[in-house]
Design an enzyme around this catalytic site. Structure first.
Site, short mmCIF file in Angstrom:
data_model
loop_
_atom_site.label_atom_id
_atom_site.label_comp_id
_atom_site.label_asym_id
_atom_site.label_seq_id
_atom_site.Cartn_x
_atom_site.Cartn_y
_atom_site.Cartn_z
CG HIS A 330 -2.09 0.81 1.21
ND1 HIS A 330 -2.26 1.86 0.34
CD2 HIS A 330 -3.22 0.78 1.95
CE1 HIS A 330 -3.45 2.42 0.54
NE2 HIS A 330 -4.04 1.79 1.51
CE LYS A 409 -24.13 -0.40 -9.09
NZ LYS A 409 -22.83 0.10 -9.58
CG PHE A 415 -34.26 2.48 -0.04
CD1 PHE A 415 -35.60 2.16 -0.15
CD2 PHE A 415 -33.38 1.47 0.35
CE1 PHE A 415 -36.06 0.87 0.12
CE2 PHE A 415 -33.83 0.19 0.63
CZ PHE A 415 -35.17 -0.11 0.51
CB SER A 418 -25.11 8.41 -1.46
OG SER A 418 -23.86 7.77 -1.31
CG ASP A 420 -19.64 5.40 0.51
OD1 ASP A 420 -18.99 4.34 0.60
OD2 ASP A 420 -19.38 6.40 1.21
CE1 TYR A 442 -8.81 7.38 6.78
CE2 TYR A 442 -9.49 5.22 5.97
CZ TYR A 442 -8.79 6.41 5.81
OH TYR A 442 -8.08 6.61 4.65
CB SER A 444 -10.52 5.54 2.27
OG SER A 444 -9.68 6.07 1.29
CB THR A 455 -6.84 8.78 1.23
OG1 THR A 455 -5.75 8.64 2.16
CG2 THR A 455 -6.81 7.67 0.21
#
Length: 614
Positions: A330, A409, A415, A418, A420, A442, A444, A455
């Site tokens: 990463h 989704k 609904f 979003s 996410d 948290y 990202s 990020t």
């Protein structure tokens, strides 16, 4: 007056005028120099957003103390540090005021093992045409090389976010490079893409083999050629490495450095290490046969600790039963570039849109060269200690994969939410069901719309999200009350993550201001306030990457009392990868499912009933 060719091209691309194409940089980097710089948020706005994030997680007396510390910071050290940060951001030699500090502190100076703590994985859906491991490894390699060619030649189309081009700088750390352990802080070494660096590092039973992906005629090997080479590796490596050197890369960085220093005393070993590190990418031919989602996740996330070189950014992992996945390091690349790579690889193979070359392997292919090491007693001891440490770390982690088929989704959008934000509230509600409280979380948020952007933190816990969880669990709240609380919660979440993606989050700004404190200067009260450390203690570390070609992805928790919850939002399903230090992943899985069901049931009451057919 007729539009210029460039203006017409811009109109066709949909990219607004402030962005300027530079064709001399090639297609992939043509927008790079015109990307905006990461902004420095207004100090007062950060203070306001910070206090608001604390309101949801602190007691009244704690919050009063924090407000005093913030007010003092605004009146004393804050403005001077803010001015210094603004000046830094304007320097022509600084592409991004955050990059150097963040890469150093968050990744390179981090001394714990990269595996578990830094690495992440993707689990591919099965390739039903290629159950044979050598065939699957070869096909993955061919598709990966097609993607590599676009990166190397600079012809890869840039990525876009909301129709705007985003930073492609991190793609330089994808191929032919490796992280190296160095005292105090590691660094990533890049090698040239051409010449004798054009080979795949194949690993089998902790042994290393070089498979050139370009033939003597200068052309890329066909899939059949590569399959023949992988089959030779499988035939050769019937016994495991007596001293699996790859295990050393699973160690604490300083311990790995000491072991490496011992290895390179021998010039043969120094050459072997360089060969490993300069390879184009890694293909691990594992001798496991993972079946369940959890088995697969563990295989790709960490494996056995021996058949990996955890410092390499790209590992394609293929098992005995033909299942496959990916492991990424990463430090210099976030998940989005490797997500694109893997989505491309799996997608073109499924659609039959990759050129596999001649169907028959060449008869004059040389046997893959094995990379070997001379090992001293000290090295053998280092390896044994690394294997022991790895086993202990793995045993301390629990993992569950929840493939939720209730909806995806498609329904979430009905609904009017979003996707996410919806799933973030599922996670918050599940945590509340488990613990009866919400704690710092948290998520990202990508800032790649800016030069060298990576990020920012979205602080997902808000006054509104806490109220939503309390209302959902209330025995007296009506469905209308619950829906109203949900609407407020997703509105708050949407506002924060949009601000974070625009470079207006709290965490990177406060981090940057702290970096500018003169050496030896008193630390401002805002940073000494216990609430600052607590609000950055991520009891939940979460992020979303979605692909119809994956059946899982994930990483580890970031604090001992915390959870790593990765999620994918597909059209008709949700996927959660749940990790903790044996805190009860089975229970968290249960509560995530229950939370998703509860939210669906409540919000479905708002949908219009289908009209009866006459």
């Amino acid at each position: 007056m007729a539009p210029t060719a460039q203006a017409q091209k811009r109109a066709n691309s949909g990219v607004p005028a402030p962005y300027k194409e530079d064709s001399s940089k090639g297609p992939m980097l043509r927008w790079q120099e015109s990307l905006p710089k990461l902004p420095v948020p207004p100090l007062e706005k950060t203070a306001e957003r910070y206090i608001r994030s604390l309101e949801a997680i602190l007691k009244p007396d704690e919050l009063a103390r924090s407000k005093e510390a913030v007010a003092k910071f605004l009146q004393t050290e804050g403005p001077e540090l803010q001015q210094k940060l603004i000046e830094r951001s304007k320097r022509p030699d600084v592409k991004n005021w955050l990059t150097e500090w963040w890469d150093y502190n968050a990744y390179m100076a981090y001394r714990d093992p990269v595996v578990i703590n830094v690495s992440y994985f993707y689990s591919h859906k099965d390739d039903r045409q290629r159950r044979n491991n050598a065939a699957r490894a070869a096909a993955l390699s061919t598709a990966a090389l097609a993607f590599r060619k676009q990166v190397v030649e600079g012809t890869l189309e840039p990525e876009y976010m909301k129709k705007l081009p985003i930073c492609m700088d991190s793609y330089q750390y994808m191929w032919n490079c490796s992280r190296l352990p160095i005292k105090e802080a590691d660094y990533v070494k890049k090698y040239s893409y051409d010449g004798d660096n054009q080979f795949i590092l194949a690993m089998r039973k902790g042994r290393f083999f070089k498979i050139p992906h370009v033939g003597k005629d200068g052309k890329q090997l066909s899939t059949a050629d590569l399959q023949a080479q992988f089959e030779k590796v499988l035939a050769t490596a019937t016994e495991p490495a007596s001293t699996p050197i790859g295990a050393l890369t699973s160690e604490n960085r300083d311990i790995w450095l000491a072991a490496r220093d011992e290895l390179v005393k021998d010039s043969k070993n120094a050459k072997a290490l360089e060969d490993i590190e300069r390879s184009s990418f890694v293909v691990c031919l594992d001798d496991a046969k993972p079946a369940t989602y959890e088995d697969r996740a563990r295989q790709y996330w960490h494996g056995d600790g021996k058949n990996r070189w955890y410092d390499k950014p790209l590992h394609f992992i293929v098992n005995e039963n033909g299942t496959s996945g990916f492991l990424g390091e990463h430090s210099m690349m976030d998940g989005t570039p490797t997500h694109r790579l893997n989505d491309y690889v799996c997608g073109v193979l499924k659609a039959g849109k990759v050129d596999h070359g001649d169907a028959t392997a060449k008869s004059d292919l040389s046997t893959p060269e094995e990379i070997t090491f001379n090992t001293t007693d000290a090295t053998k001891q280092h390896v044994a200690a690394a294997e022991k440490q790895f086993a202990e770390v793995i045993a301390s982690r629990d993992l569950r994969v929840m493939n939720y088929q209730g909806f995806g989704k498609g329904l979430i959008k009905k609904f009017k939410s979003s996707p996410d934000s919806f799933v973030q509230m599922v996670i918050q509600l599940a945590y509340y069901k488990f613990y009866g409280i919400n704690r710092p979380t948290y998520e990202s948020a990508a800032t790649r719309r800016f030069q060298h952007g990576r990020t920012e933190t979205c602080r997902s816990v808000s006054n509104e999200s806490v109220a939503f969880c309390e209302t959902m669990e209330s025995a007296t709240a009506s469905n209308a009350d619950k829906i109203a609380a949900f609407r407020e919660a997703i509105k708050s979440h949407g506002e924060y993550i949009n601000a974070a993606s625009a470079g207006m989050g709290v965490d990177r700004h406060l981090f940057g201001l702290k970096q500018l404190l003169p050496k030896g200067a008193p630390v401002p009260e805002i940073y000494k306030d216990p609430a600052y450390a607590y609000s950055c203690k991520w009891f939940i570390s979460s992020s979303q990457l979605s692909s119809e070609h994956f059946n899982g992805y994930g990483w580890g928790e970031v604090v001992p009392e915390g959870w790593g919850i990765a999620y994918m939002i597909n059209e008709d399903s949700l996927n959660f990868n749940i990790v903790s230090r044996n805190l009860g992943c089975d229970k968290m899985q249960h509560y995530l499912r229950e939370a998703a069901d509860d939210m669906r049931d409540v919000l479905s009451t708002e949908l219009a009933a289908p009209k009866a057919k006459l």
